[in-house]
Design a protein around this motif. Structure first.
Motif, PDB file in Angstrom:
ATOM      1  N   TYR A  49       8.507  -6.662  -7.551  1.00 29.82           N
ATOM      2  CA  TYR A  49       7.948  -5.812  -6.535  1.00 29.82           C
ATOM      3  C   TYR A  49       9.471  -5.503  -5.860  1.00 29.82           C
ATOM      4  O   TYR A  49      10.417  -5.857  -5.770  1.00 29.82           O
ATOM      5  CB  TYR A  49       7.464  -6.366  -5.649  1.00 29.82           C
ATOM      6  N   VAL A  50       9.129  -4.000  -6.136  1.00 30.81           N
ATOM      7  CA  VAL A  50      10.288  -3.391  -5.519  1.00 30.81           C
ATOM      8  C   VAL A  50       9.938  -2.158  -4.074  1.00 30.81           C
ATOM      9  O   VAL A  50       9.221  -1.696  -4.586  1.00 30.81           O
ATOM     10  CB  VAL A  50      11.354  -2.589  -6.897  1.00 30.81           C
ATOM     11  N   GLU A  51      10.900  -1.880  -3.185  1.00 30.13           N
ATOM     12  CA  GLU A  51      10.082  -1.748  -1.704  1.00 30.13           C
ATOM     13  C   GLU A  51      10.233  -0.652  -2.588  1.00 30.13           C
ATOM     14  O   GLU A  51      11.458   0.430  -2.306  1.00 30.13           O
ATOM     15  CB  GLU A  51      10.825  -1.726  -0.752  1.00 30.13           C
ATOM     16  N   THR A  52       9.291   0.571  -2.288  1.00 26.24           N
ATOM     17  CA  THR A  52       9.035   1.749  -2.193  1.00 26.24           C
ATOM     18  C   THR A  52       7.987   2.722  -1.278  1.00 26.24           C
ATOM     19  O   THR A  52       7.723   1.555  -0.434  1.00 26.24           O
ATOM     20  CB  THR A  52       8.333   2.336  -3.887  1.00 26.24           C
ATOM     21  N   ASP A  53       7.878   3.743  -1.585  1.00 25.50           N
ATOM     22  CA  ASP A  53       6.914   4.386  -0.441  1.00 25.50           C
ATOM     23  C   ASP A  53       5.701   4.211  -0.455  1.00 25.50           C
ATOM     24  O   ASP A  53       4.946   3.856   0.421  1.00 25.50           O
ATOM     25  CB  ASP A  53       6.879   5.604  -0.544  1.00 25.50           C
ATOM     26  N   ILE A  54       4.824   3.509  -2.170  1.00 31.98           N
ATOM     27  CA  ILE A  54       3.443   3.180  -1.771  1.00 31.98           C
ATOM     28  C   ILE A  54       3.637   1.907  -1.309  1.00 31.98           C
ATOM     29  O   ILE A  54       2.533   1.937  -0.716  1.00 31.98           O
ATOM     30  CB  ILE A  54       3.539   2.827  -3.689  1.00 31.98           C
ATOM     31  N   ASN A  55       4.639   0.910  -0.916  1.00 28.52           N
ATOM     32  CA  ASN A  55       4.238  -0.710  -0.773  1.00 28.52           C
ATOM     33  C   ASN A  55       4.811  -0.464   0.555  1.00 28.52           C
ATOM     34  O   ASN A  55       4.809  -1.794   0.901  1.00 28.52           O
ATOM     35  CB  ASN A  55       4.643  -1.895  -1.949  1.00 28.52           C
ATOM     36  N   ARG A  56       5.571   0.180   1.388  1.00 27.52           N
ATOM     37  CA  ARG A  56       6.163   0.182   1.862  1.00 27.52           C
ATOM     38  C   ARG A  56       6.076  -0.766   3.221  1.00 27.52           C
ATOM     39  O   ARG A  56       5.457  -1.390   3.965  1.00 27.52           O
ATOM     40  CB  ARG A  56       7.398   1.391   2.397  1.00 27.52           C
ATOM     41  N   ASP A  57       4.345  -0.016   3.639  1.00 26.20           N
ATOM     42  CA  ASP A  57       3.929   0.079   4.731  1.00 26.20           C
ATOM     43  C   ASP A  57       3.147  -1.386   4.780  1.00 26.20           C
ATOM     44  O   ASP A  57       3.471  -1.958   5.988  1.00 26.20           O
ATOM     45  CB  ASP A  57       3.180   1.176   4.890  1.00 26.20           C
ATOM     46  N   TRP A  58       2.357  -2.111   3.797  1.00 27.97           N
ATOM     47  CA  TRP A  58       2.261  -2.911   3.183  1.00 27.97           C
ATOM     48  C   TRP A  58       3.400  -3.502   3.191  1.00 27.97           C
ATOM     49  O   TRP A  58       2.929  -4.728   4.242  1.00 27.97           O
ATOM     50  CB  TRP A  58       1.704  -3.265   1.793  1.00 27.97           C
ATOM     51  N   PHE A  59       4.514  -4.185   3.260  1.00 35.57           N
ATOM     52  CA  PHE A  59       5.151  -5.007   2.923  1.00 35.57           C
ATOM     53  C   PHE A  59       5.904  -5.550   4.774  1.00 35.57           C
ATOM     54  O   PHE A  59       6.216  -6.017   5.099  1.00 35.57           O
ATOM     55  CB  PHE A  59       6.270  -5.235   2.521  1.00 35.57           C
ATOM     56  N   ALA A  60       5.857  -3.998   5.266  1.00 40.84           N
ATOM     57  CA  ALA A  60       6.172  -4.273   6.852  1.00 40.84           C
ATOM     58  C   ALA A  60       4.473  -5.196   7.808  1.00 40.84           C
ATOM     59  O   ALA A  60       5.598  -5.639   8.826  1.00 40.84           O
ATOM     60  CB  ALA A  60       6.127  -3.257   7.693  1.00 40.84           C
ATOM     61  N   THR A  61       4.245  -5.463   7.173  1.00 43.56           N
ATOM     62  CA  THR A  61       2.669  -5.955   7.662  1.00 43.56           C
ATOM     63  C   THR A  61       3.024  -7.641   7.618  1.00 43.56           C
ATOM     64  O   THR A  61       3.629  -8.085   6.873  1.00 43.56           O
ATOM     65  CB  THR A  61       1.431  -5.739   6.957  1.00 43.56           C
ATOM     66  N   GLU A  62       2.500  -8.685   8.860  1.00 43.16           N
ATOM     67  CA  GLU A  62       2.300  -9.606   8.692  1.00 43.16           C
ATOM     68  C   GLU A  62       1.742 -10.174   7.193  1.00 43.16           C
ATOM     69  O   GLU A  62       2.554 -11.130   6.590  1.00 43.16           O
ATOM     70  CB  GLU A  62       1.487 -10.527   9.857  1.00 43.16           C
ATOM     71  N   GLY A  63       0.853  -9.880   6.528  1.00 49.27           N
ATOM     72  CA  GLY A  63       0.493 -10.085   4.952  1.00 49.27           C
ATOM     73  C   GLY A  63       1.511 -10.082   4.115  1.00 49.27           C
ATOM     74  O   GLY A  63       1.905 -10.554   3.291  1.00 49.27           O
ATOM     75  N   GLY A  64       1.654  -8.833   3.935  1.00 47.68           N
ATOM     76  CA  GLY A  64       2.956  -8.532   3.379  1.00 47.68           C
ATOM     77  C   GLY A  64       4.503  -9.286   3.635  1.00 47.68           C
ATOM     78  O   GLY A  64       4.978 -10.152   2.287  1.00 47.68           O
ATOM     79  N   LYS A 117       3.879 -12.833   4.425  1.00 48.78           N
ATOM     80  CA  LYS A 117       3.251 -13.523   3.714  1.00 48.78           C
ATOM     81  C   LYS A 117       3.536 -13.717   2.348  1.00 48.78           C
ATOM     82  O   LYS A 117       3.807 -14.518   1.761  1.00 48.78           O
ATOM     83  CB  LYS A 117       2.738 -14.166   3.961  1.00 48.78           C
ATOM     84  N   GLN A 118       3.463 -12.276   1.677  1.00 49.29           N
ATOM     85  CA  GLN A 118       3.390 -12.255   0.523  1.00 49.29           C
ATOM     86  C   GLN A 118       4.748 -12.718  -0.061  1.00 49.29           C
ATOM     87  O   GLN A 118       4.541 -12.616  -1.463  1.00 49.29           O
ATOM     88  CB  GLN A 118       3.073 -10.922   0.061  1.00 49.29           C
TER      89      GLN A 118
END
Length: 257
Positions: free
Chosen positions: A195-210, A212-213
């Motif tokens: 996992y590298v932070e990109t436009d596709i996943n940035r919003d997810w990794f900013a969430t509480e669930g992200g 936690k992951q």
């Protein structure tokens, strides 16, 4: 990473270069002396990145490309060869996430994942190989095809069944193409990032669930794109002269669980 310009005189085409890893890979290859062709569906985006690379003194071009459309692939590879020269290096980076639980996944979502992540990768690799063979890339040090897969090629990423299946297919495709094209001195390898932070996943990794992951990763962090640079240049350059059919994992230990 030393700026050795080890790719001087080579032509590299990067798919999915409208941002994220694709744009980064194009910049890395250009720094090493390659002429780069940035492609994606969004022409305005790749034009902007190509212009930025051009301002550094490197040669960069932009083309609109839909990898799910074989006619678009044929046209873009022909245009690039006519304007710049035959492709020596292909970075098959374009991809979609294929999100969705198996129980909810629609036929359209499944088809989209495979149209881009598998079908597109194959027909871009085929187009590049035809140019490499016809232009005798072997006499210039050999052709290089780098399929950007993922740790999903060998590790289950929950909630991404279509993505996992498509990237596993890319892994076996890589080995099959490497076997078939070895006598033409075309090295075909896969880069399997974590996992590298990109436009596709940035919003997810900013969430509480992200968040936690991220804490489940052995090093409790996402990777930087720069972590992939040395592996990319190994597979694109002279170092891949005896390296083909390999899946190279660079994931900061994420797939260790």
């Amino acid at each position: 990473m030393a700026d050795e310009r080890r790719l001087e005189g080579r032509t590299a085409l990067v798919t999915g270069a409208s941002g994220g890893l694709g744009a980064h890979f194009a910049e890395v290859l250009a720094r090493q002396g390659a002429r780069v062709v940035l492609t994606a569906r969004r022409l305005d985006k790749v034009e902007a990145y190509a212009a930025a690379i051009g301002r550094t003194g490197a040669e960069a071009h932009a083309r609109a490309l839909d990898v799910s459309d074989p006619a678009s692939i044929t046209a873009v590879f022909a245009e690039a060869a006519a304007a710049i020269g035959p492709v020596d290096i292909l970075v098959n980076n374009a991809g979609v996430s294929g999100e969705g639980r198996a129980i909810d996944l629609t036929p359209d979502a499944w088809d989209q994942a495979f149209d881009v992540n598998v079908r597109g990768v194959f027909f871009c690799a085929q187009a590049a190989a035809r140019q490499m063979i016809d232009s005798d890339a072997a006499s210039r040090g050999g052709g290089r095809t780098i399929n950007v897969a993922s740790i999903a090629a060998h590790t289950v990423l929950p909630g991404l069944v279509a993505y996992n299946a498509s990237k596993a297919a890319v892994g076996m495709m890589t080995r099959s193409l490497a076997r078939e094209w070895a006598r033409h001195h075309i090295a075909v390898n896969a880069l399997c990032p974590g996992y590298v932070e990109t436009d596709i996943n940035r919003d997810w990794f900013a969430t509480e669930g992200g968040q936690k992951q991220i804490k489940t990763f052995p090093r409790r962090r996402l990777m930087d794109a720069q972590a992939l640079d040395d592996a990319l240049l190994l597979l694109a350059g002279p170092g891949a002269g005896a390296l083909t059919g390999s899946l190279i994992t660079v994931d900061d230990g994420q797939s260790l669980g």
